[in-house]
Design a protein around this motif. Structure first.
Motif, short mmCIF file in Angstrom:
data_model
loop_
_atom_site.label_atom_id
_atom_site.label_comp_id
_atom_site.label_asym_id
_atom_site.label_seq_id
_atom_site.Cartn_x
_atom_site.Cartn_y
_atom_site.Cartn_z
N LEU A 37 0.82 -1.21 0.00
CA LEU A 37 0.00 0.00 0.00
C LEU A 37 0.86 1.27 0.00
O LEU A 37 0.35 2.35 0.27
CB LEU A 37 -0.92 0.03 1.22
CG LEU A 37 -1.97 -1.08 1.31
CD1 LEU A 37 -2.72 -0.98 2.63
CD2 LEU A 37 -2.94 -0.99 0.14
N GLU A 38 2.15 1.12 -0.28
CA GLU A 38 3.05 2.28 -0.23
C GLU A 38 2.51 3.43 -1.08
O GLU A 38 2.15 3.26 -2.24
CB GLU A 38 4.43 1.88 -0.74
CG GLU A 38 5.44 3.03 -0.70
CD GLU A 38 6.82 2.58 -1.10
OE1 GLU A 38 7.35 3.15 -2.08
OE2 GLU A 38 7.36 1.66 -0.47
N GLY A 39 2.44 4.60 -0.44
CA GLY A 39 1.93 5.78 -1.12
C GLY A 39 0.45 6.01 -0.92
O GLY A 39 -0.08 7.04 -1.34
N ALA A 40 -0.24 5.07 -0.25
CA ALA A 40 -1.68 5.24 -0.04
C ALA A 40 -1.99 6.27 1.04
O ALA A 40 -3.10 6.79 1.10
CB ALA A 40 -2.31 3.89 0.34
N GLY A 41 -1.00 6.57 1.88
CA GLY A 41 -1.22 7.54 2.95
C GLY A 41 -1.22 6.87 4.31
O GLY A 41 -1.53 5.68 4.44
N GLN A 42 -0.89 7.63 5.34
CA GLN A 42 -0.79 7.09 6.68
C GLN A 42 -2.13 6.58 7.22
O GLN A 42 -2.21 5.49 7.79
CB GLN A 42 -0.23 8.16 7.63
CG GLN A 42 1.20 8.56 7.33
CD GLN A 42 1.61 9.80 8.07
OE1 GLN A 42 1.36 10.91 7.62
NE2 GLN A 42 2.25 9.62 9.21
N TYR A 62 4.24 3.10 8.95
CA TYR A 62 3.62 4.40 9.19
C TYR A 62 4.65 5.52 9.06
O TYR A 62 4.38 6.56 8.43
CB TYR A 62 2.99 4.41 10.58
CG TYR A 62 2.38 5.71 11.00
CD1 TYR A 62 1.07 6.04 10.67
CD2 TYR A 62 3.11 6.64 11.76
CE1 TYR A 62 0.50 7.24 11.06
CE2 TYR A 62 2.55 7.83 12.15
CZ TYR A 62 1.25 8.14 11.81
OH TYR A 62 0.70 9.33 12.21
N LYS A 63 5.83 5.33 9.64
CA LYS A 63 6.89 6.33 9.54
C LYS A 63 7.35 6.49 8.10
O LYS A 63 7.65 7.61 7.65
CB LYS A 63 8.07 5.94 10.43
CG LYS A 63 7.76 6.02 11.91
CD LYS A 63 7.51 7.44 12.35
CE LYS A 63 8.78 8.28 12.27
NZ LYS A 63 8.55 9.69 12.72
N LYS A 64 7.40 5.38 7.37
CA LYS A 64 7.80 5.45 5.96
C LYS A 64 6.79 6.26 5.17
O LYS A 64 7.16 7.08 4.33
CB LYS A 64 7.93 4.04 5.39
CG LYS A 64 8.41 4.02 3.95
CD LYS A 64 8.56 2.60 3.44
CE LYS A 64 9.05 2.59 1.99
NZ LYS A 64 9.20 1.19 1.48
N GLU A 65 5.50 6.04 5.46
CA GLU A 65 4.46 6.82 4.79
C GLU A 65 4.58 8.30 5.14
O GLU A 65 4.33 9.17 4.30
CB GLU A 65 3.08 6.30 5.17
CG GLU A 65 2.66 5.04 4.45
CD GLU A 65 2.55 5.23 2.95
OE1 GLU A 65 1.91 6.20 2.51
OE2 GLU A 65 3.13 4.41 2.22
N ALA A 66 4.96 8.58 6.39
CA ALA A 66 5.15 9.98 6.80
C ALA A 66 6.27 10.63 6.01
O ALA A 66 6.16 11.78 5.57
CB ALA A 66 5.43 10.05 8.30
#
Length: 371
Positions: free
Chosen positions: A25-30, A168-172
């Motif tokens: 889901l990378e890039g989908a948002g936190q 979560y941190k990666k999405e941030a």
């Protein structure tokens, strides 16, 4: 023992499969990531409902971040965004203790502090904290499993939450990078500044959107590179730009000049450019070069209009039939018959009048109000 080992292995496999799914889901948002994560912990623990909240150790505030779909469906209590840890009930014990907490008799706990009207009814409860850099940063909980929660459930929830926090941190970071790139794009568009970045190690060149816009080129059909860059310049400016670019590759300040761009429509735009090469490899050649171009067409047009206006004024001033003097307003009255004072210029007609006055010894009294 074998049955438990098989169950533990199955739980690990399901957890890893869920995390792999979340990673996609990378890039989908936190928030979307956490929402999917909540549903995953509910499913993995065979629970009815769950939540994932954020915690700020400095303020002691718990941010109610996301609930599972079933919890949202059955909960009619007024939504609250934040809660103080000091006022939170036993459901927040995992934050205070810094470890998972199991409550298989939740309704009968003496320090439960109750729940607001309409809250999701809880019979069993398992919660776990996520600890990063020695601080609790996230908390997850599940409730109402048909059978009692076990230490295996607690361990699985803790491990899953730790991985969820990393995602979560990666999405941030991705969100911050995207926002930074958007600010850069907007600033380049507003400031009409384009960027060209060439990596000599990979032989890849990247142009910003503003670069294509300034040069009038379509990124869908134009490959970034020296050929496209030089091809966009006026033929009379290409040799000078190529020489300046070569100088910058050898450590000289290059592209600090003005160039004309001829767009495919034939319209001519003016630009200035600066270049920087770094870091240098063996032999003195750079590994990378960055070039910025700035559209100065409006400035050039304004300069041309100013020059044209000054030329028209000079023509009127020089050829006027009346005597005209340019004066320094800070020191009026200024001109005497000898031509001394703070006059900064005089028309030909005025010079002739003053010369005639000197020959005929006629006194000339300048009138600042007329001038």
């Amino acid at each position: 023992v074998d049955d438990r080992g098989d169950a533990d292995a199955a739980g690990v496999g399901e957890r890893l499969q869920a995390l792999l799914w979340l990673a996609q889901l990378e890039g989908a948002g936190q928030r979307e990531l956490v929402l999917r994560g909540v549903e995953a912990i509910v499913r993995l623990s065979d629970s009815e409902a769950g939540y994932v909240h954020l915690y700020d150790s400095e303020s002691g505030a718990i941010e109610f971040y996301e609930w599972s779909a079933e919890a949202r469906r059955r909960c009619t209590a007024d939504p609250v965004g934040y809660h103080d840890l000091e006022k939170a009930g036993v459901w927040a014990e995992c934050i205070r203790l810094g470890r998972p907490v199991i409550h298989n008799d939740y309704p009968f706990l003496p320090d439960r502090k109750g729940t607001p009207p309409g809250h999701f009814p809880m019979t069993r409860h398992l919660s776990a904290p996520c600890i990063a850099d020695g601080r609790v940063v996230m908390v997850a909980g599940v409730g109402n499993k048909a059978t009692a929660y076990t230490e295996v459930d607690a361990e699985q929830l803790t491990l899953f939450l730790s991985s969820l926090w990393a995602l979560y941190k990666k999405e941030a970071l991705l969100a911050a990078l995207k926002a930074s790139e958007e600010r850069l794009r907007l600033s380049q568009h507003v400031g009409r500044v384009g960027l060209m970045d060439r990596d000599f190690a990979t032989d890849v060149e990247v142009w910003s959107d503003a670069t294509f816009e300034i040069l009038g080129l379509d990124p869908a059909v134009t490959a970034p590179g020296p050929a496209a860059w030089l091809g966009a310049l006026h033929p009379d400016d290409r040799h000078r730009a190529l020489r300046a670019l070569g100088g910058s590759l050898h450590g000289e300040a290059g592209l600090l000049e003005e160039y004309r761009v001829v767009r495919p429509t034939g319209k001519v735009r003016w630009i200035t450019g600066t270049a920087g090469a770094f870091p240098r490899r063996e032999g003195g050649y750079p590994g990378r070069i960055l070039v910025t171009i700035h559209d100065i067409t409006e400035l050039k047009e304004a300069q041309a209009a100013l020059i044209s206006s000054e030329e028209r004024f000079r023509g009127i001033y020089a050829n006027a039939p009346l005597g005209i003097a340019l004066l320094d307003r800070a020191a009026l009255p200024v001109v005497d018959h000898a031509g001394e004072g703070t006059a900064v210029g005089a028309s030909e007609a005025l010079r002739a009048d003053l010369a005639r006055a000197r020959r005929e010894e006629v006194e000339v009294k300048p009138r600042a109000d007329v001038v």
